[in-house]
Design a protein around this motif. Sequence first.
Motif, PDB file in Angstrom:
ATOM      1  N   GLY A 276       3.666   3.464  68.230  1.00  0.00           N
ATOM      2  CA  GLY A 276       4.043   2.141  67.324  1.00  0.00           C
ATOM      3  C   GLY A 276       3.285   2.200  65.907  1.00  0.00           C
ATOM      4  O   GLY A 276       2.408   2.515  65.463  1.00  0.00           O
ATOM      5  N   ASP A 277       3.538   1.591  64.778  1.00  0.00           N
ATOM      6  CA  ASP A 277       3.416   1.473  64.064  1.00  0.00           C
ATOM      7  C   ASP A 277       3.705   0.226  63.235  1.00  0.00           C
ATOM      8  O   ASP A 277       4.962  -0.451  63.878  1.00  0.00           O
ATOM      9  N   LYS A 278       2.976  -0.793  62.036  1.00  0.00           N
ATOM     10  CA  LYS A 278       3.090  -1.841  61.856  1.00  0.00           C
ATOM     11  C   LYS A 278       3.556  -1.879  60.582  1.00  0.00           C
ATOM     12  O   LYS A 278       3.910  -0.944  59.477  1.00  0.00           O
ATOM     13  N   LYS A 279       4.694  -3.131  61.062  1.00  0.00           N
ATOM     14  CA  LYS A 279       5.592  -2.640  59.448  1.00  0.00           C
ATOM     15  C   LYS A 279       5.802  -3.990  59.836  1.00  0.00           C
ATOM     16  O   LYS A 279       6.334  -4.681  60.989  1.00  0.00           O
ATOM     17  N   GLU A 280       6.127  -4.724  58.589  1.00  0.00           N
ATOM     18  CA  GLU A 280       7.627  -6.118  58.375  1.00  0.00           C
ATOM     19  C   GLU A 280       8.879  -5.504  58.021  1.00  0.00           C
ATOM     20  O   GLU A 280       9.940  -4.802  58.095  1.00  0.00           O
ATOM     21  N   LEU A 281       9.574  -6.510  59.578  1.00  0.00           N
ATOM     22  CA  LEU A 281      11.041  -5.395  59.811  1.00  0.00           C
ATOM     23  C   LEU A 281      11.343  -7.812  59.931  1.00  0.00           C
ATOM     24  O   LEU A 281      10.763  -8.746  59.600  1.00  0.00           O
ATOM     25  N   THR A 282      12.651  -8.329  59.624  1.00  0.00           N
ATOM     26  CA  THR A 282      13.076  -9.092  60.103  1.00  0.00           C
ATOM     27  C   THR A 282      13.573  -8.910  62.252  1.00  0.00           C
ATOM     28  O   THR A 282      14.885  -8.443  62.116  1.00  0.00           O
ATOM     29  N   ILE A 283      13.848 -10.062  62.304  1.00  0.00           N
ATOM     30  CA  ILE A 283      13.851 -10.513  64.081  1.00  0.00           C
ATOM     31  C   ILE A 283      14.756 -11.367  64.132  1.00  0.00           C
ATOM     32  O   ILE A 283      14.983 -12.233  63.649  1.00  0.00           O
ATOM     33  N   LEU A 284      16.098 -10.748  64.560  1.00  0.00           N
ATOM     34  CA  LEU A 284      17.203 -11.606  64.890  1.00  0.00           C
ATOM     35  C   LEU A 284      17.252 -12.682  66.442  1.00  0.00           C
ATOM     36  O   LEU A 284      17.126 -11.323  67.917  1.00  0.00           O
ATOM     37  N   GLY A 378       8.302 -10.543  59.229  1.00  0.00           N
ATOM     38  CA  GLY A 378       7.158 -10.736  59.802  1.00  0.00           C
ATOM     39  C   GLY A 378       6.383  -9.579  60.183  1.00  0.00           C
ATOM     40  O   GLY A 378       7.394  -8.601  60.208  1.00  0.00           O
ATOM     41  N   ASP A 379       5.403  -9.137  59.972  1.00  0.00           N
ATOM     42  CA  ASP A 379       4.594  -7.596  60.717  1.00  0.00           C
ATOM     43  C   ASP A 379       4.688  -7.794  62.099  1.00  0.00           C
ATOM     44  O   ASP A 379       4.882  -8.981  63.201  1.00  0.00           O
ATOM     45  N   VAL A 380       5.207  -6.724  62.544  1.00  0.00           N
ATOM     46  CA  VAL A 380       5.461  -6.255  63.655  1.00  0.00           C
ATOM     47  C   VAL A 380       4.812  -4.818  64.189  1.00  0.00           C
ATOM     48  O   VAL A 380       4.646  -4.337  63.811  1.00  0.00           O
ATOM     49  N   ILE A 381       4.636  -4.789  65.737  1.00  0.00           N
ATOM     50  CA  ILE A 381       4.489  -3.446  65.962  1.00  0.00           C
ATOM     51  C   ILE A 381       5.885  -2.921  66.497  1.00  0.00           C
ATOM     52  O   ILE A 381       6.499  -3.896  67.191  1.00  0.00           O
ATOM     53  N   TYR A 393      12.528   1.751  72.567  1.00  0.00           N
ATOM     54  CA  TYR A 393      12.306   1.829  71.279  1.00  0.00           C
ATOM     55  C   TYR A 393      12.134   0.280  70.871  1.00  0.00           C
ATOM     56  O   TYR A 393      13.062  -0.356  71.203  1.00  0.00           O
ATOM     57  N   THR A 394      10.978  -0.688  70.908  1.00  0.00           N
ATOM     58  CA  THR A 394      11.212  -1.662  70.778  1.00  0.00           C
ATOM     59  C   THR A 394      10.303  -2.870  69.015  1.00  0.00           C
ATOM     60  O   THR A 394       8.973  -1.691  68.830  1.00  0.00           O
ATOM     61  N   VAL A 395      10.477  -3.873  69.499  1.00  0.00           N
ATOM     62  CA  VAL A 395       8.960  -4.603  68.697  1.00  0.00           C
ATOM     63  C   VAL A 395       8.744  -4.635  69.491  1.00  0.00           C
ATOM     64  O   VAL A 395       8.821  -6.270  70.599  1.00  0.00           O
ATOM     65  N   ILE A 396       7.696  -5.518  69.176  1.00  0.00           N
ATOM     66  CA  ILE A 396       6.167  -6.148  69.735  1.00  0.00           C
ATOM     67  C   ILE A 396       5.629  -7.473  68.933  1.00  0.00           C
ATOM     68  O   ILE A 396       4.370  -6.216  68.153  1.00  0.00           O
ATOM     69  N   GLY A 397       4.674  -8.874  69.324  1.00  0.00           N
ATOM     70  CA  GLY A 397       4.180  -8.814  68.844  1.00  0.00           C
ATOM     71  C   GLY A 397       4.031 -10.731  68.431  1.00  0.00           C
ATOM     72  O   GLY A 397       5.331 -10.873  68.445  1.00  0.00           O
ATOM     73  N   ASP A 398       3.394 -11.230  68.024  1.00  0.00           N
ATOM     74  CA  ASP A 398       4.338 -12.446  67.588  1.00  0.00           C
ATOM     75  C   ASP A 398       5.089 -12.868  67.233  1.00  0.00           C
ATOM     76  O   ASP A 398       5.456 -13.965  67.596  1.00  0.00           O
ATOM     77  N   ASN A 399       5.312 -12.486  65.580  1.00  0.00           N
ATOM     78  CA  ASN A 399       5.937 -13.134  64.887  1.00  0.00           C
ATOM     79  C   ASN A 399       7.640 -12.691  65.630  1.00  0.00           C
ATOM     80  O   ASN A 399       8.517 -13.515  65.691  1.00  0.00           O
ATOM     81  N   VAL A 400       7.588 -11.322  66.976  1.00  0.00           N
ATOM     82  CA  VAL A 400       9.156 -11.490  67.582  1.00  0.00           C
ATOM     83  C   VAL A 400       9.395 -13.137  68.483  1.00  0.00           C
ATOM     84  O   VAL A 400      10.271 -13.329  68.883  1.00  0.00           O
ATOM     85  N   SER A 420      12.899 -19.307  59.198  1.00  0.00           N
ATOM     86  CA  SER A 420      11.949 -19.439  58.981  1.00  0.00           C
ATOM     87  C   SER A 420      11.449 -19.222  57.123  1.00  0.00           C
ATOM     88  O   SER A 420      12.263 -18.944  56.620  1.00  0.00           O
ATOM     89  N   SER A 421      10.387 -19.820  56.814  1.00  0.00           N
ATOM     90  CA  SER A 421      10.153 -20.108  55.836  1.00  0.00           C
ATOM     91  C   SER A 421       9.737 -19.187  54.919  1.00  0.00           C
ATOM     92  O   SER A 421       9.858 -18.162  53.858  1.00  0.00           O
ATOM     93  N   THR A 422       9.523 -17.742  56.009  1.00  0.00           N
ATOM     94  CA  THR A 422       8.939 -16.038  55.607  1.00  0.00           C
ATOM     95  C   THR A 422       9.988 -15.417  55.135  1.00  0.00           C
ATOM     96  O   THR A 422      10.784 -14.668  53.989  1.00  0.00           O
ATOM     97  N   THR A 423      11.848 -15.746  55.583  1.00  0.00           N
ATOM     98  CA  THR A 423      12.671 -15.700  55.406  1.00  0.00           C
ATOM     99  C   THR A 423      13.376 -15.311  54.448  1.00  0.00           C
ATOM    100  O   THR A 423      14.266 -14.911  53.669  1.00  0.00           O
ATOM    101  N   TYR A 424      13.332 -17.123  54.542  1.00  0.00           N
ATOM    102  CA  TYR A 424      13.657 -18.035  53.152  1.00  0.00           C
ATOM    103  C   TYR A 424      13.332 -17.383  51.948  1.00  0.00           C
ATOM    104  O   TYR A 424      13.634 -17.232  51.469  1.00  0.00           O
ATOM    105  N   ASN A 425      12.247 -17.675  51.751  1.00  0.00           N
ATOM    106  CA  ASN A 425      11.721 -16.809  50.615  1.00  0.00           C
ATOM    107  C   ASN A 425      11.808 -15.998  49.930  1.00  0.00           C
ATOM    108  O   ASN A 425      11.925 -15.348  48.901  1.00  0.00           O
ATOM    109  N   LYS A 426      12.784 -14.572  51.244  1.00  0.00           N
ATOM    110  CA  LYS A 426      13.030 -13.509  50.803  1.00  0.00           C
ATOM    111  C   LYS A 426      14.485 -13.470  50.579  1.00  0.00           C
ATOM    112  O   LYS A 426      15.231 -12.336  49.714  1.00  0.00           O
TER     113      LYS A 426
END
Length: 521
Positions: A276-284, A378-381, A393-400, A420-426
């Motif tokens: 996996g790779d570290k990448k900024e995604l938006t999770i729903l 946020g950043d996830v794997i 094929y999935t995402v893991i991490g605290d932001n999930v 979240s505020s990070t989504t709102y700022n975008k």
Amino acid sequence: KYIKEYPETLIEKNGYDPRIRIWYKTALENSMNSWSDIYIFNTDNLPGITNVTPVYKDGIFKGVIGIDLDISSMSIYLSSLELSQYGQIYILDKNRNIVMRTLDGEKLTEIVSINNVSDPIILEAYKSGLKRDRIISIEFNNKRYLSYYTFFDLFDQLSFSMGIIIPEDYLLAESNKNLKGLIIIGIIIIFISFLLVIVLSEKIIEPLEKLSLEFKKVRNFIFNSNYQDKVYISEIKQINSDFGRMKSGLYSFSKYIPSNVVRQLIKIGNVAIPGGDKKELTILFSDIKDFTATSELLKPEDLITQLMNYLGSLSDLIIQNQGTIDKYIGDAIMAFWGAPESDIHHAYNACHSALLCQTYLKNSSYPFEETRIGIHTGDVIVGNLGSENRLNYTVIGDNVNISSRLEGLNKYYGTKIIISSTTYNKVSNKFICRKLDRVAVKGKTQGMEIYELIREKTDEFDRDQYSELYSEAVDLFLNKDLERSRAIFNKIKDLGENTIALNKMLERFDSWSDINVFKTK
């Protein structure tokens, strides 16, 4: 030799590129039925010649039809002639390369310039000067030979010359007889090959073109076409049959794995491996309100039907807006944006999809009361996680986990979509939002501001007075300006708003205890 497309991956694999071969270039240069120069075949490393016809449809070049003629066996034929027992017979192409000669019953395995021939008699005859249709007398090793040289042109592209070297005591008449027989055989072969090109091109090109188009559709995971065609060539008929089974298998396979993931693997030509790779995604995350209570009121078969339609409809909206469905957790959907294909607008597409889902559910007849959605950026794997034998094929991490917590907060605030505020700022310039609170989400030590997603802005000047007042009141509350904050909240209530979130905020004025972060369960 029909070549419509020849992927670079196949060239890298076997090192063979037909587009640089003599026969292919001949077809492009002449733009009509023609013959290539004699060259060494890639398949058996023996010399041969190819009759080629470029294929056009509606004026667009599609490929080349070629019929190979192996001429290496002609050396055996020359060797079988009575004349070859006493002398040498050789045939030159227009570039003065020896392409056929007597070899004691063996096939000629290479094309050699007459200047580099190893046979001393042939070389001596050549040095003595080749004069067309004239007999030259030469001496070699104290023995006299007669050398005869003649041209014969079958077509514009097929120009050959034949050399015959025999001892003086052998009758030259025999050589003329053999020469005429060789020419007649060559003409017959050329005529038959020309007829085959005309007949086979029509039978091969059309089904191959249709099959190529279907392969392109399947490569892009388009399975809605029903390809059927009458084919009379058994090999192409077998390819059609195998293609149909492959198409059915891939279609079933796409039900289990996100189509855009497989499409990306096909595009880059890589095999899926763990990693996996570290990448900024938006999770729903989405979840149906009071699903358990509602399910108890339905028959199992009705519940399954309703749930399948519900999940299918929302998934379609997500996928249509560049989302990737990660998994279904009962009645819940987990999706993300920004992978496997990069998407600089991943936050916008996630919020847009959430509003589309709510609009669809509002106008539908599902028995479920409503759906709650949480969105976080946020950043996830992200990648293929699992083992060598089974990958997901999935995402893991605290932001999930934060996305899941935000979905749960809707229950407390009586809202449907929290971001979240990070989504709102975008996305703040694209959507009308109102600030709800600052919360300490479970697993986080610092507070996070959260927003309710209301609707999409119609233009850059679109504003919502109620949302702006509410956000102002929340900011004042979090900055401990209780008097002004309470006044704005009361004003909002006097305007007729009576939401759960508003009442929750008013209740907190009575329980204020010098904190500016409201912790939820």
